[in-house]
Write a protein that holds these residues in place. Structure first.
Motif, PDB file in Angstrom:
ATOM      1  N   LYS A 220      38.884 -14.816  57.036  1.00 32.19           N
ATOM      2  CA  LYS A 220      38.218 -15.872  57.805  1.00 32.19           C
ATOM      3  C   LYS A 220      36.704 -15.833  57.607  1.00 32.19           C
ATOM      4  O   LYS A 220      36.054 -16.883  57.468  1.00 32.19           O
ATOM      5  CB  LYS A 220      38.543 -15.721  59.294  1.00 32.19           C
ATOM      6  CG  LYS A 220      39.943 -16.152  59.682  1.00 32.19           C
ATOM      7  CD  LYS A 220      40.129 -16.045  61.189  1.00 32.19           C
ATOM      8  CE  LYS A 220      41.517 -16.523  61.611  1.00 32.19           C
ATOM      9  NZ  LYS A 220      41.704 -16.440  63.083  1.00 32.19           N
ATOM     10  N   MET A 221      36.148 -14.639  57.591  1.00 31.77           N
ATOM     11  CA  MET A 221      34.708 -14.525  57.426  1.00 31.77           C
ATOM     12  C   MET A 221      34.271 -15.046  56.060  1.00 31.77           C
ATOM     13  O   MET A 221      33.241 -15.716  55.936  1.00 31.77           O
ATOM     14  CB  MET A 221      34.272 -13.065  57.591  1.00 31.77           C
ATOM     15  CG  MET A 221      34.669 -12.429  58.915  1.00 31.77           C
ATOM     16  SD  MET A 221      33.986 -13.239  60.364  1.00 31.77           S
ATOM     17  CE  MET A 221      32.271 -12.918  60.135  1.00 31.77           C
ATOM     18  N   GLN A 222      35.063 -14.750  55.025  1.00 30.60           N
ATOM     19  CA  GLN A 222      34.716 -15.210  53.684  1.00 30.60           C
ATOM     20  C   GLN A 222      34.857 -16.724  53.548  1.00 30.60           C
ATOM     21  O   GLN A 222      34.136 -17.350  52.766  1.00 30.60           O
ATOM     22  CB  GLN A 222      35.594 -14.504  52.648  1.00 30.60           C
ATOM     23  CG  GLN A 222      35.300 -13.016  52.507  1.00 30.60           C
ATOM     24  CD  GLN A 222      36.261 -12.320  51.574  1.00 30.60           C
ATOM     25  OE1 GLN A 222      37.249 -12.914  51.122  1.00 30.60           O
ATOM     26  NE2 GLN A 222      35.991 -11.052  51.276  1.00 30.60           N
ATOM     27  N   ARG A 223      35.768 -17.313  54.296  1.00 25.73           N
ATOM     28  CA  ARG A 223      35.958 -18.765  54.242  1.00 25.73           C
ATOM     29  C   ARG A 223      34.936 -19.520  55.088  1.00 25.73           C
ATOM     30  O   ARG A 223      34.906 -20.750  55.077  1.00 25.73           O
ATOM     31  CB  ARG A 223      37.367 -19.117  54.728  1.00 25.73           C
ATOM     32  CG  ARG A 223      38.480 -18.668  53.786  1.00 25.73           C
ATOM     33  CD  ARG A 223      39.830 -18.971  54.392  1.00 25.73           C
ATOM     34  NE  ARG A 223      40.927 -18.553  53.518  1.00 25.73           N
ATOM     35  CZ  ARG A 223      42.218 -18.604  53.861  1.00 25.73           C
ATOM     36  NH1 ARG A 223      42.560 -19.055  55.081  1.00 25.73           N
ATOM     37  NH2 ARG A 223      43.145 -18.205  53.017  1.00 25.73           N
ATOM     38  N   GLY A 224      34.139 -18.807  55.834  1.00 22.92           N
ATOM     39  CA  GLY A 224      33.130 -19.460  56.658  1.00 22.92           C
ATOM     40  C   GLY A 224      33.624 -19.877  58.022  1.00 22.92           C
ATOM     41  O   GLY A 224      33.003 -20.726  58.678  1.00 22.92           O
ATOM     42  N   THR A 225      34.721 -19.282  58.477  1.00 21.92           N
ATOM     43  CA  THR A 225      35.287 -19.614  59.785  1.00 21.92           C
ATOM     44  C   THR A 225      34.718 -18.682  60.848  1.00 21.92           C
ATOM     45  O   THR A 225      34.637 -17.463  60.640  1.00 21.92           O
ATOM     46  CB  THR A 225      36.818 -19.485  59.760  1.00 21.92           C
ATOM     47  OG1 THR A 225      37.338 -20.311  58.715  1.00 21.92           O
ATOM     48  CG2 THR A 225      37.422 -19.907  61.090  1.00 21.92           C
ATOM     49  N   HIS A 226      34.349 -19.270  61.959  1.00 21.75           N
ATOM     50  CA  HIS A 226      33.856 -18.459  63.073  1.00 21.75           C
ATOM     51  C   HIS A 226      35.037 -17.824  63.793  1.00 21.75           C
ATOM     52  O   HIS A 226      35.947 -18.534  64.256  1.00 21.75           O
ATOM     53  CB  HIS A 226      33.054 -19.330  64.038  1.00 21.75           C
ATOM     54  CG  HIS A 226      32.520 -18.585  65.216  1.00 21.75           C
ATOM     55  ND1 HIS A 226      31.557 -17.610  65.109  1.00 21.75           N
ATOM     56  CD2 HIS A 226      32.831 -18.667  66.549  1.00 21.75           C
ATOM     57  CE1 HIS A 226      31.277 -17.133  66.307  1.00 21.75           C
ATOM     58  NE2 HIS A 226      32.043 -17.751  67.195  1.00 21.75           N
ATOM     59  N   PRO A 227      35.085 -16.498  63.915  1.00 18.64           N
ATOM     60  CA  PRO A 227      36.245 -15.844  64.523  1.00 18.64           C
ATOM     61  C   PRO A 227      36.298 -16.058  66.032  1.00 18.64           C
ATOM     62  O   PRO A 227      35.266 -16.219  66.696  1.00 18.64           O
ATOM     63  CB  PRO A 227      36.038 -14.370  64.177  1.00 18.64           C
ATOM     64  CG  PRO A 227      34.565 -14.227  64.047  1.00 18.64           C
ATOM     65  CD  PRO A 227      34.068 -15.524  63.484  1.00 18.64           C
ATOM     66  N   ALA A 228      37.503 -16.045  66.554  1.00 22.75           N
ATOM     67  CA  ALA A 228      37.684 -16.146  68.002  1.00 22.75           C
ATOM     68  C   ALA A 228      37.499 -14.776  68.642  1.00 22.75           C
ATOM     69  O   ALA A 228      37.521 -13.740  67.970  1.00 22.75           O
ATOM     70  CB  ALA A 228      39.069 -16.705  68.321  1.00 22.75           C
ATOM     71  N   VAL A 229      37.331 -14.783  69.949  1.00 21.65           N
ATOM     72  CA  VAL A 229      37.098 -13.532  70.669  1.00 21.65           C
ATOM     73  C   VAL A 229      38.308 -12.615  70.553  1.00 21.65           C
ATOM     74  O   VAL A 229      38.167 -11.400  70.323  1.00 21.65           O
ATOM     75  CB  VAL A 229      36.772 -13.828  72.146  1.00 21.65           C
ATOM     76  CG1 VAL A 229      36.710 -12.535  72.949  1.00 21.65           C
ATOM     77  CG2 VAL A 229      35.457 -14.589  72.263  1.00 21.65           C
ATOM     78  N   HIS A 230      39.514 -13.171  70.660  1.00 18.22           N
ATOM     79  CA  HIS A 230      40.712 -12.323  70.613  1.00 18.22           C
ATOM     80  C   HIS A 230      40.933 -11.750  69.211  1.00 18.22           C
ATOM     81  O   HIS A 230      41.550 -10.692  69.064  1.00 18.22           O
ATOM     82  CB  HIS A 230      41.940 -13.116  71.073  1.00 18.22           C
ATOM     83  CG  HIS A 230      42.243 -14.318  70.226  1.00 18.22           C
ATOM     84  ND1 HIS A 230      42.954 -14.248  69.046  1.00 18.22           N
ATOM     85  CD2 HIS A 230      41.922 -15.630  70.393  1.00 18.22           C
ATOM     86  CE1 HIS A 230      43.065 -15.460  68.515  1.00 18.22           C
ATOM     87  NE2 HIS A 230      42.449 -16.320  69.314  1.00 18.22           N
ATOM     88  N   ASP A 231      40.439 -12.433  68.167  1.00 19.20           N
ATOM     89  CA  ASP A 231      40.553 -11.879  66.815  1.00 19.20           C
ATOM     90  C   ASP A 231      39.733 -10.601  66.663  1.00 19.20           C
ATOM     91  O   ASP A 231      40.138  -9.674  65.948  1.00 19.20           O
ATOM     92  CB  ASP A 231      40.088 -12.911  65.781  1.00 19.20           C
ATOM     93  CG  ASP A 231      41.011 -14.112  65.701  1.00 19.20           C
ATOM     94  OD1 ASP A 231      42.210 -13.950  66.019  1.00 19.20           O
ATOM     95  OD2 ASP A 231      40.540 -15.205  65.333  1.00 19.20           O
ATOM     96  N   ILE A 232      38.598 -10.561  67.316  1.00 22.68           N
ATOM     97  CA  ILE A 232      37.736  -9.378  67.226  1.00 22.68           C
ATOM     98  C   ILE A 232      38.244  -8.264  68.133  1.00 22.68           C
ATOM     99  O   ILE A 232      38.294  -7.090  67.736  1.00 22.68           O
ATOM    100  CB  ILE A 232      36.283  -9.759  67.578  1.00 22.68           C
ATOM    101  CG1 ILE A 232      35.750 -10.775  66.559  1.00 22.68           C
ATOM    102  CG2 ILE A 232      35.392  -8.524  67.619  1.00 22.68           C
ATOM    103  CD1 ILE A 232      34.362 -11.289  66.871  1.00 22.68           C
ATOM    104  N   LEU A 233      38.643  -8.614  69.344  1.00 26.85           N
ATOM    105  CA  LEU A 233      39.119  -7.588  70.275  1.00 26.85           C
ATOM    106  C   LEU A 233      40.427  -6.950  69.825  1.00 26.85           C
ATOM    107  O   LEU A 233      40.745  -5.827  70.239  1.00 26.85           O
ATOM    108  CB  LEU A 233      39.295  -8.194  71.668  1.00 26.85           C
ATOM    109  CG  LEU A 233      38.005  -8.529  72.425  1.00 26.85           C
ATOM    110  CD1 LEU A 233      38.321  -9.197  73.754  1.00 26.85           C
ATOM    111  CD2 LEU A 233      37.171  -7.274  72.647  1.00 26.85           C
TER     112      LEU A 233
END
Length: 360
Positions: A220-233
């Motif tokens: 997602k980061m490489q595609r330029g997508t902003h991650p959601a909070v639950h993706d990080i947690l």
């Protein structure tokens, strides 16, 4: 008879035409009144020494203000560019002095009531944090000024390198925007390196589910997508222990993270780890205090400053979007334990790199 002759002789010498009898009567009346009532009082009022000193000080202050005003008008007419620098410098000194007085009051209150840093309200915590950084930068200038006649060289260096040597109080409004952009460009250079390290540690993660989540996040980061909070947690366990725990980070990783946090990377690994731990802990404590206060209680400038500290270039982003981003950051930060602060450290990159309006 003899007395009248003497008085007549005196009157003749003084050139007076007053008869001697009248002089004697007036003389006797004056002596009688002096014997009866005493010497006449003076009608002139005398001020006390304290009043004299106060009036003198007031006079000096008034004259100084008048002379200072004339001096400012003279500089503004004949040396306009120098006058701008002079005005900014004087205002900067006043703001720095005010910051010092406020920091002293906070420290005194902490000492009297036995309050720790993390127990302070958000604004007082942030003030102390920023004031420490400003004083550290000013101390460097003070050390440079110690040799004889070095202060002239220091003034020249301050004029030539204001971003490196001066604190924000001595920057012009345009310089504040330009310098913040430069600093963000410097820390942005470390973002690809940090993401590359995250991809490399995927095979080192023992849990298959966590491996999948890390791979998805990097994609997602490489595609330029902003991650959601639950993706990080969902990856908090990876940052609590091996391979991304604070004590397991390698030297090159720590240097890249220091650049992302605008900390100097030119230190031994032990000091780099200590600085990263200390800096991340302070931000975590600030986040808890800010969550108690509420993002809605902050002014626009406070919101932008808080976002910039946490990795977002907020100088070119609308206030409402900054508040939204800061709310996401607090949601992640307040969910983490002290052993998971490595995720908060990496969150400087994960949450800011693809945010709308931050690509500059």
């Amino acid at each position: 008879m003899a007395l009248s002759r003497v008085c007549w002789a005196r009157a003749a010498l003084w050139g007076s035409a007053v008869p001697p009898g009248l002089y004697v009567v007036r003389r006797l009346q004056f002596v009688r009144s002096g014997l009866t009532w005493g010497a006449p009082r003076s009608s002139k009022l005398h001020l006390s020494p304290k009043a004299d000193v106060k009036s003198l000080i007031s006079y000096v202050v008034t004259k100084t203000k008048v002379i200072n005003g004339k001096y400012h008008r003279f500089l503004g007419r004949h040396f306009p560019r120098f006058y701008v620098l002079y005005t900014i410098f004087m205002k900067g000194l006043q703001m720095l002095w005010a910051d010092g007085k406020k920091a002293r009051r906070i420290k005194t209150n902490m000492w009297k009531h036995n309050i720790k840093f993390h127990q302070l309200p958000y604004r007082e915590m942030e003030h102390l944090r920023q004031f420490r950084r400003d004083v550290t930068k000013c101390l460097f200038l003070g050390i440079l000024s110690i040799p004889p006649f070095a202060n002239y060289l220091v003034f020249l260096l301050m004029y030539l390198f204001p971003r490196q040597l001066l604190i924000r109080h001595f920057w012009t409004p345009k310089q504040q925007i330009d310098f913040l952009d430069i600093y963000h460009a410097l820390r942005k250079q470390s973002h690809p390196e940090i993401l590359c390290y995250l991809e490399k540690v995927v095979p080192l993660i023992s849990d298959a589910g966590l491996q999948w989540h890390m791979t998805e996040l990097c994609t997602k980061m490489q595609r330029g997508t902003h991650p959601a909070v639950h993706d990080i947690l969902a990856l908090r366990e990876c940052f609590a222990n091996h391979p991304l725990g604070m004590d397991q980070l390698r030297a090159l990783q720590m240097k890249a993270l220091c650049r992302a946090m605008l900390l100097t990377p030119y230190l031994p690994s032990v000091l780099l780890r200590h600085r990263l731990k200390t800096h991340t802990t302070v931000i975590h404590q600030l986040d808890k205090a800010l969550a108690k206060l509420g993002v809605g209680q902050l002014t626009a400038q406070e919101v932008k400053s808080a976002c910039y500290l946490r990795g977002l270039n907020s100088t070119h982003i609308a206030e409402e979007r900054c508040r939204t981003w800061l709310g996401e950051w607090l949601q992640i930060s307040c969910s983490l334990k002290e052993t998971e602060l490595s995720l908060l450290l990496h969150n400087v990159v994960l949450l800011s790199i693809n945010y709308v309006g931050s690509r500059r």
